[in-house]
Scaffold this motif. Structure first.
Motif, short mmCIF file in Angstrom:
data_model
loop_
_atom_site.label_atom_id
_atom_site.label_comp_id
_atom_site.label_asym_id
_atom_site.label_seq_id
_atom_site.Cartn_x
_atom_site.Cartn_y
_atom_site.Cartn_z
N UNK A 173 0.81 -1.26 0.10
CA UNK A 173 0.13 0.01 -0.16
C UNK A 173 0.89 1.28 0.03
N UNK A 174 2.08 1.22 0.37
CA UNK A 174 3.15 2.39 0.31
C UNK A 174 4.48 1.93 0.71
N UNK A 175 5.41 2.75 0.14
CA UNK A 175 6.81 2.38 0.34
C UNK A 175 7.55 3.63 0.63
N UNK A 176 8.66 3.54 1.32
CA UNK A 176 9.47 4.79 1.62
C UNK A 176 11.01 4.39 1.62
N UNK A 177 11.64 5.16 0.36
CA UNK A 177 12.98 4.82 0.33
C UNK A 177 13.76 5.83 1.21
N UNK A 178 14.93 5.26 1.85
CA UNK A 178 15.78 6.00 2.77
C UNK A 178 16.76 6.70 1.91
N UNK A 179 16.73 7.78 1.39
CA UNK A 179 17.54 8.73 0.63
C UNK A 179 18.40 9.58 1.20
N UNK A 180 19.51 9.65 0.48
CA UNK A 180 20.73 10.52 1.00
C UNK A 180 20.05 12.05 1.00
N UNK A 181 20.70 12.99 1.82
CA UNK A 181 20.21 14.20 1.86
C UNK A 181 21.07 15.15 0.69
N UNK A 182 21.81 14.27 -0.08
CA UNK A 182 22.70 14.96 -1.20
C UNK A 182 22.09 14.35 -2.55
N UNK A 183 20.91 13.75 -2.44
CA UNK A 183 20.46 13.60 -3.71
C UNK A 183 19.13 14.11 -4.06
N UNK A 184 19.09 14.89 -5.47
CA UNK A 184 17.84 15.74 -5.49
C UNK A 184 17.18 15.59 -6.76
N UNK A 185 17.33 14.48 -7.27
CA UNK A 185 16.42 13.97 -8.28
C UNK A 185 15.98 12.45 -8.03
#
Length: 533
Positions: free
Chosen positions: A349-361
């Motif tokens: 039903x939903x997903x969350x990716x743990x992204x770096x704060x240095x990625x903007x796209x």
């Protein structure tokens, strides 16, 4: 006081049953049974039980909760080390330096990982890292992409294991959501140096801010809403990137292929609150009727389920489960109509990716940009060839013909993933691309993070063996920009041609280099012994 330990061999079913009791007590929970199954996949032959072990994760839970209760709770754990070789004789007392050195030498090839046993009858399995090798099937290849190297010290010997962290949910201090987030964050800590966080820390980060959230004590011990999960991830120093809708399985694939942990929320027939697992890898399968969509080659994800164990398969759909016979390795729930096997299509039903704060796209934006540029180049190949011939420059006719035929027949397969500049160069150097291409790109200035989109055809991609999958080229896109209003393509390679671009130059102009002796080369895969990022 000396360290207390014992060594046992796993040479019979009775020995395996005894190990299950050691790990989970007289009535082992499902997580223990599935740990046993994974240890058998790893061909484990013996284990060392280390007594009175102080575990940092359990200590955090102990001081935040158990130390404050009226009932006495032991603050010591046990730790079990697993080996795929029979090294029992090396641990016989009295120990000697010579045997300790022999244990070190032997462990380099036989160590399978460890499992911390907490003094909690209802949740005994603590921090556990087992080798991330998942058994495959015919025409299938399984890859644990979210894995890192962990170390454990036993009698002065530094033991190392490569895998993904697992932890059983302790319902008194946290829910499945915190454990799923913990699994992802522990990978990011071990692999990329992000901050260490315990389940207690994550619960604190996800503190309730509304009356509907503040409904349990300790706060968050019964469940976390998706909003609190996002808050906890953000407070821990990550960018949470969320997905929902019917295409969750497709949307998260580039992030899983990148080795980025993805928390997947599942609706389950037996629970009104749902369930959260961590996606740590994926399964690739050769197709009888192949398509151009990369997701169609992925019949299942590999997940850590805090209730059911590590390295479980979550089929993409019910039809995928029937076709590939995942059977006992899947996640099952009880329902009024009987046992139900969960899958991404019906239950995510939903997903969350743990992204770096240095990625903007995002991966989707990067792949759209790559597809547009590939279409522009390949669609004008005839003109490009004519110009090259006019200047007397070589043209790779065979591979360009193959690529152009695949393009016109809509058989181009694109696969996108995020990588660091160092990881990209390492893969390029160690890979099978021609030396001319390596020479042109190894010293090319790149941002810290880039999106890579690999260009394959259906014929070159549809191979179960990762060593057989080949690409015709790839694009490099700057991941440290929002990709709004300008083209952030840094490089595009197709057979015989390399187009590069300096986005910081005053003159916005492409540079074309000829790559002689060009050839197909391996796509990037996160092999178990690989150090690519």
């Amino acid at each position: 006081m000396k360290i207390t330990y014992s060594v046992e061999q796993l040479d019979s079913e009775e020995a395996w049953t005894s190990l299950a009791i050691v790990l989970g007590g007289p009535k082992p929970p499902p997580a223990v049974n599935n740990i046993i199954r994974h240890l058998k996949v790893l061909c484990t032959e013996c284990y060392v039980l280390e007594d009175r072990y102080i575990d940092r994760d359990y200590s955090e839970d102990y001081w935040h909760f158990y130390a404050r209760t009226f009932r006495d709770h032991d603050r010591h754990c046990k730790r079990v080390h697993f080996f795929s070789g029979d090294i029992a004789l090396l641990f016989q007392r009295p120990l000697s330096s010579e045997r300790i050195r022999a244990i070190h030498d032997c462990s380099n090839t036989t160590y399978c990982g460890f499992c911390v046993i907490r003094p909690l009858p209802t949740a005994p399995i603590g921090r556990t890292i087992l080798t991330g090798r998942v058994h495959g099937k015919f025409d299938m290849e399984s890859s644990v992409t979210c894995r890192a190297e962990f170390s454990a010290n036993l009698l002065g010997v530094n033991l190392t294991v490569t895998g993904a962290s697992f932890l059983q949910q302790d319902a008194r201090v946290g829910a499945c959501a915190q454990v799923a987030i913990w699994t992802g964050m522990r990978h990011m800590h071990a692999r990329h140096g992000y901050n260490w966080a315990s389940v207690a820390d994550i619960t604190k980060f996800a503190k309730p801010t509304t009356s509907s959230e503040a409904v349990s004590l300790p706060a968050g011990s019964d469940f976390l809403t998706s909003e609190r999960m996002i808050r906890g991830i953000s407070e821990a120093g990550y960018q949470p990137l969320c997905f929902s809708g019917l295409d969750i399985g497709r949307d998260i694939l580039p992030y899983v292929d990148s080795g980025i942990p993805v928390i997947l929320g599942l609706s389950t027939p037996d629970q009104t609150l749902g369930h959260a697992v961590t996606v740590v890898g994926r399964v690739f399968a050769k197709q009888n009727n192949p398509t151009k969509d990369a997701i169609d080659y992925v019949p299942a994800y590999i997940v850590h389920d805090d209730q059911r164990g590590p390295y479980r398969w979550l089929p993409m759909s019910s039809s995928a489960s029937n076709e590939y016979s995942f059977t006992e390795d899947t996640i099952k729930c009880n329902a009024p109509e009987g046992t139900v096997e969960l899958n991404v299509q019906c239950h995510a039903v939903f997903a969350v990716a743990l992204m770096s704060t240095r990625v903007f796209s995002t991966a989707a934006a990067a792949e759209r940009a790559a597809e547009d540029r590939i279409s522009s180049i390949v669609g004008n190949l005839q003109t490009i060839r004519q110009k090259l011939e006019e200047f007397g420059l070589p043209v790779n006719e065979r591979l360009l013909d193959d690529l152009q035929v695949a393009y016109t027949s809509d058989q181009i397969v694109l696969r996108t993933y995020l990588t660091s500049a160092a990881g990209y160069r390492r893969h390029l150097l160690e890979g099978s691309a021609c030396d001319e291409l390596k020479d042109a790109l190894l010293d090319y200035h790149l941002p810290h993070f880039t999106w890579i989109t690999e260009i394959s055809t259906i014929d070159s991609y549809n191979n179960a063996s990762l060593g057989m999958r080949r690409i015709y080229g790839h694009t490099i896109i700057d991941a440290t920009t929002s990709m709004r209003g300008r083209d952030d393509m840094l490089a595009l390679h197709i057979p015989g041609l390399l187009v590069t671009r300096d986005i910081n130059a005053l003159e916005d102009k492409d540079k074309l280099d000829i790559i002689e002796n060009d050839r197909l080369y391996e796509c990037r895969e996160k092999r178990l012994n690989s150090h690519s990022v």
